[in-house]
Structures are given as structure tokens and as C-alpha cells.
Design a protein around this motif. Structure first.
Motif, mmCIF file in Angstrom:
data_model
loop_
_atom_site.group_PDB
_atom_site.id
_atom_site.type_symbol
_atom_site.label_atom_id
_atom_site.label_comp_id
_atom_site.label_asym_id
_atom_site.label_seq_id
_atom_site.Cartn_x
_atom_site.Cartn_y
_atom_site.Cartn_z
ATOM 1 N N MET A 1 11.210 -17.791 -17.213
ATOM 2 C CA MET A 1 11.702 -17.809 -15.823
ATOM 3 C C MET A 1 13.188 -17.491 -15.800
ATOM 4 N N PRO A 2 13.687 -17.019 -14.643
ATOM 5 C CA PRO A 2 15.104 -16.675 -14.571
ATOM 6 C C PRO A 2 15.971 -17.917 -14.653
ATOM 7 N N VAL B 1 8.121 -34.998 -13.061
ATOM 8 C CA VAL B 1 6.992 -35.717 -12.460
ATOM 9 C C VAL B 1 5.746 -34.836 -12.381
ATOM 10 N N ALA B 2 5.919 -33.590 -11.993
ATOM 11 C CA ALA B 2 4.741 -32.733 -11.825
ATOM 12 C C ALA B 2 4.050 -32.510 -13.165
ATOM 13 N N TYR B 3 4.827 -32.228 -14.189
ATOM 14 C CA TYR B 3 4.200 -31.988 -15.497
ATOM 15 C C TYR B 3 3.496 -33.245 -15.999
ATOM 16 N N SER B 4 4.116 -34.398 -15.802
ATOM 17 C CA SER B 4 3.458 -35.647 -16.199
ATOM 18 C C SER B 4 2.142 -35.836 -15.437
ATOM 19 N N GLY C 1 3.309 -20.589 -12.606
ATOM 20 C CA GLY C 1 4.421 -19.653 -12.776
ATOM 21 C C GLY C 1 5.503 -19.892 -11.743
ATOM 22 N N PRO C 2 6.692 -19.347 -11.987
ATOM 23 C CA PRO C 2 7.808 -19.596 -11.068
ATOM 24 C C PRO C 2 7.584 -18.960 -9.694
ATOM 25 N N ILE C 3 8.145 -19.597 -8.687
ATOM 26 C CA ILE C 3 8.128 -19.033 -7.334
ATOM 27 C C ILE C 3 9.189 -17.951 -7.259
ATOM 28 N N TYR C 4 8.827 -16.807 -6.675
ATOM 29 C CA TYR C 4 9.805 -15.727 -6.564
ATOM 30 C C TYR C 4 10.077 -15.298 -5.137
ATOM 31 N N SER C 5 9.247 -15.733 -4.179
ATOM 32 C CA SER C 5 9.572 -15.376 -2.791
ATOM 33 C C SER C 5 8.981 -16.370 -1.817
ATOM 34 N N LEU C 6 9.583 -16.389 -0.642
ATOM 35 C CA LEU C 6 9.177 -17.271 0.458
ATOM 36 C C LEU C 6 8.639 -16.404 1.584
ATOM 37 N N GLY C 7 7.396 -16.690 1.962
ATOM 38 C CA GLY C 7 6.793 -15.972 3.078
ATOM 39 C C GLY C 7 6.640 -16.902 4.270
ATOM 40 N N ILE D 1 0.725 -24.242 -19.516
ATOM 41 C CA ILE D 1 1.762 -24.528 -18.515
ATOM 42 C C ILE D 1 3.148 -24.578 -19.139
ATOM 43 N N ASP D 2 4.085 -23.880 -18.483
ATOM 44 C CA ASP D 2 5.503 -23.937 -18.835
ATOM 45 C C ASP D 2 6.150 -25.014 -17.953
ATOM 46 N N PRO D 3 6.549 -26.144 -18.551
ATOM 47 C CA PRO D 3 7.080 -27.234 -17.728
ATOM 48 C C PRO D 3 8.296 -26.820 -16.893
ATOM 49 N N GLU D 4 9.124 -25.928 -17.424
ATOM 50 C CA GLU D 4 10.337 -25.530 -16.697
ATOM 51 C C GLU D 4 9.976 -24.779 -15.412
ATOM 52 N N ALA D 5 8.976 -23.915 -15.513
ATOM 53 C CA ALA D 5 8.553 -23.181 -14.315
ATOM 54 C C ALA D 5 7.949 -24.132 -13.290
ATOM 55 N N MET D 6 7.231 -25.125 -13.762
ATOM 56 C CA MET D 6 6.662 -26.123 -12.839
ATOM 57 C C MET D 6 7.754 -26.855 -12.089
#
Lengths: 473, 473
Positions: free
Chosen positions: B1-2, B45-48, B364-370, B440-445
Motif C-alpha cells: 500500500m502507498p 482492532v480489525a485484524y484482531s 486491500g487498501p481503499i483508493y477512492s471515495l464514491g 490479509i495485509d494488516p496494514e491495508a486493513m
């Protein structure tokens, strides 16, 4: 793979450079090896071979009809390639068949695990086995248990396989598979489950042979994510973990396997033989593309390029597609049935065996050349001159073996050499359903063929002696 | 992720910058959203949550005891988190169970394929189905067949799924799974096999729901390498390909599924509700870590961060863990049973539903808001100000839906928003045994949770109206 520098020096320059090596390798031989190398880089024979092999025959379990049919096709292919003395030599084999395997956690958190039976495992009773799991992070922790400590229990070993370019992580972990069930049984366990000998975290379980013997117990491999799941599960609870296991694996009948043999006969010393090859059998889960469709294809394609040369090399090169490399056998015989048959039936020819090697480490690029300690330095230098443009280094460790099927022949005193492949990712796929053609990089395969063809030409078109000199009297 | 730029401007600077936005979002609300965002980035918290969910319950097939147990745990978790109005609402569900599935090539080159039954598929007869395969490169080629053209045949479709960041390749290919068996049956086929809707070349077969209806036929998905194998196989031969198929899949009994609901009640406008969530059920092959353990965990973790704020937001935020998103139902009902139950039992509350969205596209990471077309520009600007440091862009396309479970609610006039995740690799794993925590990538979560928490705060602590204005009279 690394970029290959394939433009050869003008022949005159080669002759000039190698004047000092003439006693071991003449300039013509080196130039021909370079031609072979460069021609191989334009060829896709090996990829076509492994594609056809895996598509026609799918899995080729040792002793199965599929292995037998692939051997017949192999002999036809050798003949069509123009090889000499093509033959199929058969030997008896007890056929082990997988049947079904299931492992589930009953409590505290019920769920199925993704598993396979280990090769050679016996079946559970028809109703399966239920019991409490004793979970070990390392194999040594299991070995540390006193006799009787696991009575009635299911032994589970979560030890990871370390990733390494040369596969030494697999070598270090393989006793967990080979000896583990026996050691667990000795301590009273009723079943055995290991973390697959794999270097990834995907949900493929890896089979592979385990020792077959008295008092053995049903043995399973779970996928790496299932081992990770068990680690998390026991951190969430103090409650015992109960499992249910079922396997219908076992030896089902007497069958036969076979070695497929072809040669390019030597021009001047046809009785001096260099043996190469791979094993034709595969585990039954995938189609054996990496293990070892790649190896049989690489070595046959290299020999075909040599067959196509205007003249034969001085010595004979023999390609052997060994049968039954993967499987263990009931006592007293223990594995490598094809390779043992090869060596045992040729005991009196071993003095004529110049060298042996096998391609059995997937389809990754070759990165180093390992030669016996007795190798004349000038020959090593000539070989590296030809191979360095393929991004192949000298391996300073003396080669003492050349792949599993070379073992019985090496044990009879035949020198081995190694074209070491990069196997960093090999154990991602090894012995799984994912060992299929899609895993192969054709460009890396082509580099392998180029290295084998060029090196074989150098060795076969010479009188170099790789055997250790006799000790001083 | 960026790389995330998480250092906030001093609060005074924020107030100065946003003076122009006060009519939609006051400076305090924005500053609190930024605090939430930055706090979320320090949280796991989410990853846990997804770790515990997938470890405790493994697969959570809709209507199974595992799904029911996970719902009870979900409600307990919501209560422990301090959520308001925690409830489990149940609804009836016909339980579909997978049983066993096998497909093998009988001729010309006998070998097994790696397959799964499609969700909702019927069983074959106990003796299986044998027949000639008619192999289509694309689904359109099957549709082009006249009625009766496939009588007695096994229809096989090899069409690839195109990889795309926003998953549109899956959307385009999904009729091959949803409608394919019905269309093949209409043309006389006795069974249906498709190339898995997957974007990789590993040997995982992907399940997923197919249309359940009159005259349907047993339907299977094979792994991508098996589809590649079939392509090669038919190039090697002119002979017909014969297959044998077996499945014991089917609807086995009436059961129930359930939605798990919790809220953070609004401070000033508690009847104005923003709905978020994911679906608790998963396919039975993996443990539903990406689909959709990640989504239920991300949304609950975001709400927990909001619950922990010193004051509640102006409006209510409701998290729903929907049941039975994955499965189809026998006629006449067709899928999304939990989401339909939610909307149908709240028809008279829909005018109070401010907006709805679901997290159901992996981790995966969020990249845009709709946002909906009617969104006031000042609110969009405020949201992007808060989300841009998370590497989230504006999605210029109006949001017309917010994930599968939002559909029945959106159909009743509720606006949807989307936090679009990068799903480039999502269909490598989707609906396979490999959908496990290891993916799952915890950082992206964590980035997901930060985006959800911050955006929700902005929306909930405002009176912004996302509904399209009434047409001019």
C-alpha cells in the motif's frame, strides 16, 4: 532470470584464449559447446516436451498405468529424436494409492483442515481416528518426549520449512516427514499430522514419501495456512484440541515401474558413458511439471541438440528417465526403485561410467556448476568459460551427488556433477496439486537446456577423468 | 500500500483552512474525523477481529451451525464493544451443502481435474454423468448454439476473467457462472463446467452461486490450470474429449440464517441512520477471511473507534453483519436473503436511512471515495480533505450502489456511498480454499478502518442530505 550474454567471441579469438587448456579441452570442442549453447537458447524443445508429457499423461504415480503409458511415449519420443539403444527396463513395484484423506478439528472450534496423506501412509480404520492433539512447534520437541508420552494421542508438528536458494531448508526439515510418523508411533501416538514441507502460505498441502515400517501410523500433511490456524487456535483457548482423521491410503497391489533409456553413442569411446536424466514418475496430485517433467524434458532436449550435431561426441551420453523416484516401498526396500535397479543391474559397468547427474529441482535457472573434487582445473575453467554467459558461477563445494536418482550409482564410485538451479520458490509447489505446467517459465527452461547441452559436450568430447586419484601408496 | 501521510495539521490551521466549508461541515467535526483517522492508524482492532472470527468459526456457510455460532459471537462482541441495540434477527434459509465433486477426463488422455461444485448446483445421479465435452473458448460461443445443439453433451466454457482494480472483469464474467448452467441446459447439455472466475493460474477452483431454477444441470468450476490443460489437450488431438462427472451437492434441509446488528446511537438525531457492515457468511471452502471477514471486521472496528469518542455523533450509525450473502435459494427467492430481510422488514424506516454502504471486496487498501450524484460539493470536499492523506482519491462516478447487501435497501431509495478498495488480486482468492487469514495485509486493513471511521464521523456528525433533490416541478 538474468539477462544472458549469448554473443560468442569469434572462433579465432577463442582458439587464442584457450591455448593453455588444450591438454584438457581442445578449441574445437569448446567452440562446439558454445554453438550448442547458443543454438539451445533459440529452441523450445524442452518446454514442448514437458507440455506434451503433462498434458497427455497428467499425474504419473509410480506403478500406475499413467506412468507406464508415459514411459512408452518416452521411448517413442527417444526413437523419433534419433537416440540409440532405446529401451524400457521394468522392475517390480508395490503400488501405493492415496484414496481419500480428511482431518477436522472437533473441538473447541470445529472446522475442516486442508490435508493430504503422506506417501506410504497406512489407512485409518474405516470409522477414522478421534483423539486429542498434542501440538509441537518443532520436531525436536516431539523427539524430546519420552516413550509412552503420546499414548493414544495425535501428534501434530508445526515446524516451518526455511526458504533457501539451494533447497537446504527442505533437506533440514525432511526428517519431520520421513521419520516423524515412526518417531511419534514409538512414543505411542495413533496418528501424525505435520505442517507441509512448503515455503509459502497458500492452502496447498504437500505430499511426499514417509518411511514405511513396522508400527507405523496414518500420516498427514496439512497446508501452511492450516498450521497457522492451529497456532492461533491454541492461543485462543486452554481447552484440549480434539481431531478426527480419516485416510484410506495404502499399498493396493503389485505393479511394475520402469526406466526409459536412450543414448547418443560416442564417436571414439562408446563404452565410456555419461548418464543424465530425470524421473518420469510424479506424485498423483499435480501433473509433475516441475517435479520432474522439467528435468526429463531438459535433459532429453539437451541430448537431442547433441544428436543434431554434425558429429557425435567422443564418449556416449545416456539419458535415463527413471521410474519410481517419489515413492517409498514396504520393507525391506526403501525408495529409488528405478535408480537402484539401474545401478544394481550394471555393477560391472560402473568403471565405464564417467559421470552422472540428474535434473530434479524444477525449472528455475541454473546459477552454479558443481564438480567433483578431482576435476582437473583446466576442465573446470573451460566449463565456466562456456557457462558464464548463461549467468552460471563456479560452485566451490565439491559435488558429492547429482540428484536423488544418482545416489545408487554414485554409491558404486561414479563421480557426480551438479548444474545447480535456483530453487527459492521450488517448495511453494513441490508435491502439491499446483505442480502444473503453468508454474514453468519457458525462458528459464531454455537456459537449463543450454547449460546441459554445452557442459555435456565438453565432458563427452574429452577424455577428462573426474574420479578422485587413487591415494598415494 | 502507498505510504500514508498521517501527521495532522495543527488544529488552528485546520480551522483556518476550512472556513469556507462551514455550512456543510464544521471545523470541529473535521478535526474529530482527522483524530479518528489518525487513531485508527495506530489500531489493530480489525485484524484482531477477523483473526478471531476466522480462527473460531472457520468456514461460515449460510445456514450452517458455524454461521449461527459466529452470529452469537458477533452479538457478544458488539455488546462488549459497547454498541447499542444489539440484536440478532433471523430468517429462514434452505441449506445448500457441497458434498463431494469429481470431474475426470476419460479419453483421449485420462486424468482428474481439480473442480468444485457451484453453489446451488444439483447433484449428478449416484453413478455420475459420462459424456462428450463440447468446449467453448467464450460464453458467447455457447450462447450462439441453437436449441438442442448440446443434447446429451457436457458444456465446458474456458473464458478467462480479466484482472481489474475495481473488479469489473468479474462483473463481466459472472453471467458465465450465474446463467451458464441454465443456458447450457436450455440447449440440451447434461452438465456444465466453467473455468473458475479467477484471475490467477494456480490450482484453486472457485465456487460461487449459480442460478437455481427449473431444468438446471450439475455445474462445476475447474481451476484455471485445468482450463489451460484442456486448451492444450484439444490442440494435441482430433479425438472427442469424454468426461465423467460426479457431484452430491444439493439443498439438504430448511435452516435459518441471521443478521447481527449493533449501533452507536446519534446524539441529536438518533432516528437518522447510516448503515454499514459486511456479510458474516462465507463459502464453505476457505475461512472467509477476505470474503467477507475483512469487511465485517473493518466496519465494526470503525464503529468501535467512534463509540470510543468522547461524544456520540449527531446521527446514528448502525453496523449490520448480514447473513446469507453468498448463497442462492431455490425458486422463487434468489439470493441476498439477509439483505432482503433487512430492507423488507424496515420499509417504513427507509426515509430515515441517510445512507448505506458495505465493505465486501477483501482487505486491500481503499483508493477512492464514491458518493451519490446529489452530494453537496462542500461535503465531498471535506471528506476528501480528511481522506487524501490515506491516499484516497475522488471517484467522479456517482455511487449508485454500495455493495451486494446494500442492494435491497438502495432499491427502496436509500443513497449509497463507496469506499473503493484495490481489488486487483481479489479474484486470485475469492471463493476458494485459499481465502484464509494469511491473505490479509494488516496494514491495508488498518487504512480501511481509518477511512471508514473518518468518513462515517463526517457523515454522522452532520445534517448533509445525500438524496437526489426532487426533479424540478
Amino acid at each position: 532470470m538474468p539477462r544472458l550474454i549469448t554473443r560468442a567471441l569469434p572462433l579465432a579469438a577463442v582458439f587464442a584464449l584457450i591455448g593453455g587448456l588444450a591438454s584438457a579441452q581442445d578449441a574445437r570442442t569448446i567452440a562446439e559447446a558454445e554453438q550448442l549453447r547458443d543454438r539451445a537458447l533459440q529452441s523450445n524443445v524442452a518446454y514442448s516436451l514437458v507440455s506434451e508429457l503433462t498434458t497427455r499423461f497428467g499425474p504419473r504415480l509410480a506403478g500406475s498405468e499413467s506412468e507406464q503409458a508415459s514411459a512408452r511415449w518416452g521411448a517413442e519420443t527417444f526413437r523419433a529424436m534419433g537416440f540409440d539403444n532405446v529401451s524400457i527396463e521394468t522392475f517390480p513395484l508395490a503400488l501405493w494409492e492415496r484414496g481419500e484423506a480428511r482431518v477436522e478439528i472437533l473441538s473447541p472450534f470445529p472446522q475442516p483442515l486442508t490435508v493430504v496423506s503422506l506417501g506410504g501412509s497406512i489407512a485409518t480404520p474405516a470409522e477414522g481416528i478421534e483423539g486429542e492433539a498434542v501440538i509441537f512447534e518443532t520436531y525436536q520437541q516431539l523427539l524430546d518426549q519420552p516413550m509412552g508420552a503420546l499414548t493414544g494421542k495425535i501428534a501434530v508438528v508445526l515446524q516451518d520449512t526455511v526458504q533457501a536458494q539451494d533447497g537446504r531448508g527442505y533437506g533440514a526439515t525432511s526428517p519431520v516427514r520421513g521419520q516423524g510418523p515412526t518417531e511419534a508411533a514409538r512414543r505411542g501416538a495413533v496418528a501424525y499430522v505435520l505442517r507441509s514441507l512448503g515455503t509459502h502460505d497458500h492452502r496447498f498441502a504437500h505430499t511426499g514419501a514417509t518411511r514405511v515400517g513396522e508400527g507405523t501410523i496414518p500420516a498427514f500433511a496439512m497446508s501452511p495456512p492450516d498450521a497457522d490456524q492451529l497456532r492461533r487456535l491454541i492461543r485462543l483457548t486452554d481447552q484440549p484440541v480434539r481431531m478426527r482423521l480419516f485416510s484410506s491410503a495404502g499399498f493396493t497391489r503389485q505393479s511394475v515401474s520402469q526406466n526409459v533409456i536412450g543414448e547418443v553413442r560416442g564417436r571414439e569411446a562408446p563404452d565410456e558413458v555419461i548418464v543424465i536424466g530425470g524421473h518420469l514418475d510424479s506424485w498423483d496430485l499435480g501433473t509433475g511439471a516441475l517435479d520432474d517433467g522439467a528435468g526429463v524434458a531438459i535433459t532429453a532436449a539437451a541430448l537431442k541438440l547433441i544428436e543434431d550435431m554434425p558429429r557425435a561426441p567422443r564418449r556416449t551420453i545416456r539419458v535415463v528417465w527413471w521410474g519410481a523416484e517419489e515413492v517409498s516401498q514396504p520393507p525391506p526396500a526403501q525408495g529409488l526403485a528405478g535408480a537402484r535397479h539401474y545401478a544394481e543391474t550394471r555393477r560391472d559397468e560402473m568403471s565405464n561410467h564417467v559421470a552422472i547427474s540428474e535434473s530434479d529441482f524444477g525449472a528455475g535457472p541454473i546459477y552454479s556448476l558443481g564438480l567433483p573434487a578431482a576435476t582437473p582445473p583446466a576442465f573446470r575453467q573451460a566449463a565456466l568459460r562456456v557457462l558464464t554467459p548463461l549467468a552460471i558461477l563456479n560452485d566451490p563445494s565439491p559435488a558429492t551427488g547429482g540428484g536423488p536418482d544418482t545416489g545408487p550409482t554414485v554409491a558404486l564410485g561414479v563421480p557426480a556433477f551438479r548444474l545447480n538451479q535456483d530453487g527459492t520458490d521450488y517448495f511453494d509447489t513441490h508435491h502439491t496439486v499446483d505442480d502444473v505446467l503453468d508454474r514453468i517459465d519457458p525462458e528459464a527452461m531454455t537456459q537449463n537446456v543450454a547449460a546441459w547441452a554445452a557442459f555435456l559436450w565438453l565432458l563427452a568430447d574429452s577424455d577428462v577423468d573426474l574420479r578422485a586419484p587413487a591415494p598415494a601408496s
